[in-house]
Scaffold this active site. Structure first.
Site, PDB file in Angstrom:
ATOM      1  N   GLU A 195       0.831  -1.421  -0.036  1.00 42.10           N
ATOM      2  CA  GLU A 195       0.176   0.033  -0.125  1.00 42.10           C
ATOM      3  C   GLU A 195       0.801   1.188   0.053  1.00 42.10           C
ATOM      4  O   GLU A 195       0.573   2.257  -0.645  1.00 42.10           O
ATOM      5  CB  GLU A 195      -0.976   0.067   1.097  1.00 42.10           C
ATOM      6  CG  GLU A 195      -2.054  -1.023   1.023  1.00 42.10           C
ATOM      7  CD  GLU A 195      -1.868  -2.390   1.680  1.00 42.10           C
ATOM      8  OE1 GLU A 195      -0.583  -2.673   2.037  1.00 42.10           O
ATOM      9  OE2 GLU A 195      -2.570  -3.299   1.734  1.00 42.10           O
ATOM     10  N   HIS A 233     -10.669  -4.202  10.863  1.00 42.84           N
ATOM     11  CA  HIS A 233     -11.609  -4.503   9.728  1.00 42.84           C
ATOM     12  C   HIS A 233     -12.834  -3.567   9.763  1.00 42.84           C
ATOM     13  O   HIS A 233     -13.889  -3.684   9.024  1.00 42.84           O
ATOM     14  CB  HIS A 233     -12.060  -5.740   9.066  1.00 42.84           C
ATOM     15  CG  HIS A 233     -10.840  -6.331   8.524  1.00 42.84           C
ATOM     16  ND1 HIS A 233      -9.812  -6.890   9.204  1.00 42.84           N
ATOM     17  CD2 HIS A 233     -10.980  -6.877   7.169  1.00 42.84           C
ATOM     18  CE1 HIS A 233      -8.907  -7.557   8.422  1.00 42.84           C
ATOM     19  NE2 HIS A 233      -9.663  -7.606   7.059  1.00 42.84           N
TER      20      HIS A 233
HETATM   21  C1  LIG Z   1      -2.179  -4.647   4.632  1.00 36.24           C
HETATM   22  C2  LIG Z   1      -3.331  -5.220   4.153  1.00 36.24           C
HETATM   23  N1  LIG Z   1      -3.754  -5.249   2.714  1.00 36.24           N
HETATM   24  C3  LIG Z   1      -4.485  -5.745   2.232  1.00 36.24           C
HETATM   25  C4  LIG Z   1      -5.257  -6.847   3.030  1.00 36.24           C
HETATM   26  C5  LIG Z   1      -6.407  -7.570   2.341  1.00 36.24           C
HETATM   27  N2  LIG Z   1      -5.837  -9.031   2.141  1.00 36.24           N
HETATM   28  C6  LIG Z   1      -6.352  -9.943   3.056  1.00 36.24           C
HETATM   29  S1  LIG Z   1      -5.720 -11.347   2.715  1.00 36.24           S
HETATM   30  C7  LIG Z   1      -4.757 -10.974   1.597  1.00 36.24           C
HETATM   31  C8  LIG Z   1      -3.917 -11.794   0.837  1.00 36.24           C
HETATM   32  C9  LIG Z   1      -2.797 -12.330   1.584  1.00 36.24           C
HETATM   33  O1  LIG Z   1      -2.151 -13.179   0.853  1.00 36.24           O
HETATM   34  P1  LIG Z   1      -1.116 -14.121   1.707  1.00 36.24           P
HETATM   35  O2  LIG Z   1      -0.005 -13.475   2.400  1.00 36.24           O
HETATM   36  O3  LIG Z   1      -0.378 -14.978   0.602  1.00 36.24           O
HETATM   37  O4  LIG Z   1      -2.005 -15.270   2.495  1.00 36.24           O
HETATM   38  P2  LIG Z   1      -2.986 -16.188   2.230  1.00 36.24           P
HETATM   39  O5  LIG Z   1      -4.384 -15.828   2.381  1.00 36.24           O
HETATM   40  O6  LIG Z   1      -2.585 -16.881   0.898  1.00 36.24           O
HETATM   41  O7  LIG Z   1      -2.744 -17.449   3.416  1.00 36.24           O
HETATM   42  C10 LIG Z   1      -5.067  -9.701   1.336  1.00 36.24           C
HETATM   43  C11 LIG Z   1      -4.604  -8.838   0.085  1.00 36.24           C
HETATM   44  C12 LIG Z   1      -4.942  -6.985   4.329  1.00 36.24           C
HETATM   45  N3  LIG Z   1      -5.674  -7.895   5.037  1.00 36.24           N
HETATM   46  N4  LIG Z   1      -4.004  -6.234   4.781  1.00 36.24           N
END
Ligand SMILES: Cc1ncc(C[n+]2csc(CCOP(=O)(O)OP(=O)(O)O)c2C)c(N)n1
Ligand SMILES: [Mg+2]
Lengths: 308, 346
Positions: free
Chosen positions: B60, B129
């Site tokens: 971000e 959230h």
């Molecule tokens: C700082 C932030 N940006 C965006 C999000 C929205 N978001 C929630 S989970 C996620 C994906 C994360 O992917 P990963 O780290 O690979 O974990 P996974 O869900 O695959 O276990 C996103 C973009 C968030 N929670 N926090």
């Protein structure tokens, strides 16, 4: 033979995690769990193999997808279901829910739903171990997507500078919500870690609990000697990013990858062992659900408690 | 005219501006994926291609700075955050860079950047959230901050924001995405910095922020049955604020309740209250009252969420209190329940 016993132990915990999450899937439509759930079905081997390769007093800092780590670290099942139900008997009295599971009493120090935000906490805890001359290590658990945040890079750099006992554990399911890794990343974790002088290993066989355990034992030995380490484990998220359904109908991925993974998944392949262990585990889960059902809801007093 | 929902209003404003102006593009985590930020970017990637509608790494901070760079060199970016809680990872860029770029360059460089942030309650979203954080951004000179409530306001204000040469932060309450009303099909602008009287009344002014205007309408309907006439003022733009509209309303009614969907302490309601006290001192029949979140992190469990979030009942009781009325029995009233539309998981 010894391996056989270890395998059985790992298998039991992995099956417990899967059956717990399958129970959550059953319960979810009843709205008893009014909180987002990020299931780890398909990824259980990582939590189980890693936690078994750690010592009980090693600490884990995790994410919103951490039912597996909570259970593998030995968190109370009763308190987990009560937490999902938002009851007073929950591990955080219902204030955390699924996304913020924490059980410091068993070494799960916290989990965050803001991607990557617990990674530096592990570095700080590791610094504390070093300062106090303890032999514990800290584990930062995060997904492949989390490595895109600046804080991941900054944490590696600082850990390398301070030579603190921290294990960076990446669960690589290739997805961040509905975005595939190649859209998001132009680097390779190992090469990136190497540029900080941090050793790493990428394990492709993320279904193999014994291999994960062995990799963790080896990595943890190095970490305990004061060298940070990056352990990347390839894994597979069977369910949708958040929620209890599947997501192939959204057409952002096919089921091929998951199907191939399932053909190797011991919890699917080894049905004989599943059948042996299942009844006992199901009793354990039913008792936890009953505990949650019986636990009272928190009241207004609790709203204002523990703010500071 | 045809009906359009709030999400559709954002989508239509974005699409029309992208058609009109090839410099406009929209990006952010998940923006072109199937879930398309509550449908607000649906169809845009198909129509405009990957160059003008794209996903980003989970970065971000850098992605905001990238937006600034693009904005000062001739493009007009729209950056979307699916929660304001994630936008705070970009506060360095927003507060140290974007907000003061024009000032620091003696007006030579403008930053036509729109940053959209989703706010509001789901269920069990917990502490990370559920924020609104209006005042974190209205506090900063050099940022325009908007929080439209109705679909037609949203469409006109989004178009105005995209055409604005200054950075604009747009707060979107997720429950508003479902709101529907008649919205003109052609592009139009509603100027930023102009508030709106959503409902005229004479006994008490309720200044509603974002979703709380919907709750205020419900409260006003209930109170009308008892002969209480509520005026609802929606500032729509929080910075720059249409102070005059609010002040004139409070001078007419002599009473003011500020209904916010954010924390009260040092929140935007404190700013409003201060201004009303400064400008309406002699006309106030009662102290200004503020409504907002309980001063705790957002709890996850439903029972505590219900204590944490204010709603129409909170407003009704505040009005009764201010007018010295008996508390009405609200059992028979039909309050908004998001669960008519929302059954999880997110
Ligand atoms: C700082 C932030 N940006 C965006 C999000 C929205 N978001 C929630 S989970 C996620 C994906 C994360 O992917 P990963 O780290 O690979 O974990 P996974 O869900 O695959 O276990 C996103 C973009 C968030 N929670 N926090
Ligand atoms: Mg991932």
């Amino acid at each position: 033979m010894k391996d056989e016993a270890i395998y059985r132990r790992l298998f039991r915990t992995a099956l417990l995690i899967r059956l717990v999450e399958e129970r959550i899937i059953e319960l979810y439509p009843s709205d008893k769990i009014q909180s987002p759930v990020h299931l780890s079905i398909g990824q259980e081997a990582v939590a189980v193999g890693v936690c078994d390769g750690l010592k009980p007093d090693d600490l884990v800092f995790a994410t919103y997808r951490s039912h597996g780590f909570y259970i593998a670290k030995g968190g109370s099942l009763d308190a987990m279901f009560a937490e999902l139900y938002g009851r007073k008997g929950g591990v955080s009295g219902g204030k955390a829910g699924s996304m913020h599971l924490a059980a410091p009493e068993v070494g799960l120090m916290g989990s965050s739903a803001v991607v990557a935000s617990t990674i530096p906490h592990a570095v700080g805890a590791a610094l504390s171990f070093k300062r106090r001359g303890l032999s514990q290590i800290a584990v930062a658990v995060f997904g492949d997507g989390a490595t895109e945040e600046g804080v991941y890079h900054e944490s590696l750099n600082f850990a390398a500078l301070m030579k603190v006992p921290v294990l960076f554990l990446c669960e690589d399911n290739g997805l961040a919500v509905h975005s595939h890794r190649p859209v998001r990343q132009s680097y390779r974790l190992a090469e990136h870690a190497a540029s900080f002088g941090i050793a790493s290993r990428r394990l492709e066989e993320g279904w193999d609990m014994l291999a994960i355990r062995q990799a963790t034992l080896e990595a943890a030995a190095k970490v305990r000697a004061g060298e940070p380490f990056v352990l990347e484990i390839v894994t597979s998220r069977y369910k949708e990013h958040v929620g209890v359904g599947e997501d192939f109908h959204f057409n952002y991925r096919t089921s091929d990858g998951v199907d191939a993974w399932k053909r190797r998944d011991p919890l699917i392949v080894d049905q004989k062992l599943v059948a042996t262990l299942r009844p006992d585990i199901e009793r354990e889960i039913e008792a936890a659900v009953a505990f949650a059902e019986a636990s009272p809801a928190p009241g207004r007093d609790e709203l204002l408690a523990d703010v500071i | 005219m045809r009906k359009l929902d709030y999400a559709g209003a954002i989508r239509e404003a974005t699409t029309q501006e992208m058609e009109r102006d090839s410099r406009v593009f929209v990006y952010g985590i998940g923006v072109p994926t199937w879930s398309s930020i509550f449908g607000t970017t649906k169809g845009i990637p198909e129509k405009f291609g990957k160059e003008r509608c794209f996903d980003t790494p989970i970065s971000e901070d850098a992605m905001t700075g990238f937006g600034l760079g693009a904005a000062i060199r001739g493009l007009r970016p729209i950056h979307v955050h699916i929660r304001v809680d994630f936008m705070i990872l970009a506060t360095n860029q927003l507060i140290n860079m974007v907000s003061n770029y024009t000032y620091s360059t003696g007006g030579k460089l403008k930053v036509p950047l729109v940053v959209r942030a989703v706010i509001g309650r789901g269920w069990g979203q917990g502490a990370q959230h559920s924020k609104a954080l209006f005042s974190n951004f209205t506090h900063i000179p050099g940022l325009k901050v908007i929080a439209p409530t109705t679909p037609s306001d949203m469409k006109g204000m989004m178009i105005a924001a995209i055409r604005d040469d200054n950075p604009v932060i747009c707060f979107e309450h997720r429950w508003l995405y479902w709101a529907e009303e008649d919205v003109p099909e052609e592009p139009y602008e509603i100027p930023l910095g102009v508030g709106r009287i959503l409902r005229p009344g004479k006994d008490v002014t309720v200044v509603g922020l974002s979703w709380m205007n919907v709750e205020a309408r419900l409260a006003a309907d209930i109170l009308a049955k008892r002969g209480v006439s509520v005026e609802i003022v929606d500032p729509r733009t929080l910075a720059p604020l249409d102070e005059n509209l609010i002040v004139e309303s409070v001078k007419r009614t002599g009473r003011c309740i500020i209904a916010d969907c954010d924390w009260v302490d040092s929140g935007f309601s404190a700013e409003l209250s201060a201004r009303i006290n400064e400008k309406c001192f002699g006309k106030l029949k009662a102290p200004v009252k503020r409504i907002g979140f309980a001063q705790t992190p957002a709890p996850t469990v439903r029972e505590l969420e219900n204590e944490f979030y204010p709603n129409a009942k909170t407003i009704v009781h505040a009005v009764e209190d201010m007018l010295g009325l008996e508390a009405a029995n609200l059992d028979g009233e039909d309050f908004f329940s998001h669960e008519r539309r929302f059954r999880g998981p997110f």
